[in-house]
Design a protein around this motif. Structure first.
Motif, PDB file in Angstrom:
ATOM      1  N   LEU A   4      81.387  65.867  62.910  1.00  0.00           N
ATOM      2  CA  LEU A   4      82.345  66.864  63.376  1.00  0.00           C
ATOM      3  C   LEU A   4      83.739  66.266  63.286  1.00  0.00           C
ATOM      4  O   LEU A   4      83.975  65.167  63.800  1.00  0.00           O
ATOM      5  N   ALA A  24      82.302  71.062  60.679  1.00  0.00           N
ATOM      6  CA  ALA A  24      81.033  70.351  60.755  1.00  0.00           C
ATOM      7  C   ALA A  24      80.459  70.125  59.368  1.00  0.00           C
ATOM      8  O   ALA A  24      80.605  70.970  58.484  1.00  0.00           O
ATOM      9  N   VAL A  29      75.848  74.974  61.351  1.00  0.00           N
ATOM     10  CA  VAL A  29      76.081  75.141  62.785  1.00  0.00           C
ATOM     11  C   VAL A  29      75.755  76.544  63.255  1.00  0.00           C
ATOM     12  O   VAL A  29      75.894  76.849  64.435  1.00  0.00           O
ATOM     13  N   MET A  34      78.594  75.843  70.360  1.00  0.00           N
ATOM     14  CA  MET A  34      79.609  74.808  70.189  1.00  0.00           C
ATOM     15  C   MET A  34      80.599  74.875  71.335  1.00  0.00           C
ATOM     16  O   MET A  34      80.778  75.927  71.944  1.00  0.00           O
ATOM     17  N   TRP A  53      75.957  80.690  69.468  1.00  0.00           N
ATOM     18  CA  TRP A  53      75.746  80.538  68.025  1.00  0.00           C
ATOM     19  C   TRP A  53      76.213  81.763  67.257  1.00  0.00           C
ATOM     20  O   TRP A  53      76.716  81.652  66.143  1.00  0.00           O
ATOM     21  N   ARG A  72      84.611  81.160  66.009  1.00  0.00           N
ATOM     22  CA  ARG A  72      83.884  80.369  65.017  1.00  0.00           C
ATOM     23  C   ARG A  72      83.729  81.167  63.746  1.00  0.00           C
ATOM     24  O   ARG A  72      83.694  82.409  63.761  1.00  0.00           O
ATOM     25  N   LEU A  98      78.713  70.004  69.407  1.00  0.00           N
ATOM     26  CA  LEU A  98      77.725  70.897  68.804  1.00  0.00           C
ATOM     27  C   LEU A  98      76.380  70.763  69.497  1.00  0.00           C
ATOM     28  O   LEU A  98      75.950  69.649  69.797  1.00  0.00           O
ATOM     29  N   GLU A  99      75.741  71.853  69.745  1.00  0.00           N
ATOM     30  CA  GLU A  99      74.379  71.939  70.262  1.00  0.00           C
ATOM     31  C   GLU A  99      74.276  71.502  71.717  1.00  0.00           C
ATOM     32  O   GLU A  99      73.920  70.358  72.039  1.00  0.00           O
ATOM     33  N   TYR A 109      76.206  67.656  75.008  1.00  0.00           N
ATOM     34  CA  TYR A 109      75.960  68.133  73.663  1.00  0.00           C
ATOM     35  C   TYR A 109      75.353  67.032  72.788  1.00  0.00           C
ATOM     36  O   TYR A 109      75.574  65.842  73.022  1.00  0.00           O
TER      37      TYR A 109
END
Length: 122
Positions: A4, A24, A29, A34, A53, A72, A98-99, A109
């Motif tokens: 990232l 990313a 992604v 995020m 997402w 995003r 992320l995640e 994350y």
């Protein structure tokens, strides 16, 4: 390997605007939430904003609500943070993540960027 990379930080006067980007690579992604966090000197990392997402759900810290907007573009594997009406107290290193593993606002994350400095002069 997931990477990232944040960009868009810099020095701005109070009341000004900046737009941060987080690109990313290494995986798509589009299936993960995020978030943006920030850390000021001698302070803990704190939640700023997050996005689901799909982009349909967004979440903000009270301190930035109404001033910051997270968005995003899954086609570009990129998340953005539009920051308006900046204040001196917004000065910090801003990190994208992320995640989420423990809820959107927890700093748990799976992947983190290296951060970009935002400095707001009063």
């Amino acid at each position: 390997q997931v990477q990232l990379v944040e960009s868009g930080g810099g020095l701005v006067q109070a009341g000004g605007s900046l737009r941060l980007s987080c690109a990313a690579s290494g995986r798509t992604v589009s299936s993960a939430g995020m978030g943006w966090f920030r850390q000021a000197p001698r302070k803990e990392r704190e939640f700023v904003a997050a996005i689901s997402w799909s982009g349909r759900s967004t979440f903000y810290a009270d301190s930035v609500k109404g001033r910051f907007t997270i968005s995003r573009d899954n086609a570009k594997n990129t998340v953005y943070l539009q920051m308006n009406s900046l204040k001196a107290e917004d000065t910090a290193v801003y990190y994208c993540a992320l995640e989420p593993r423990g809820g959107y606002s927890a700093p748990l994350y799976a992947y983190w960027g290296q951060g970009t400095q935002v400095t707001v002069s009063s």
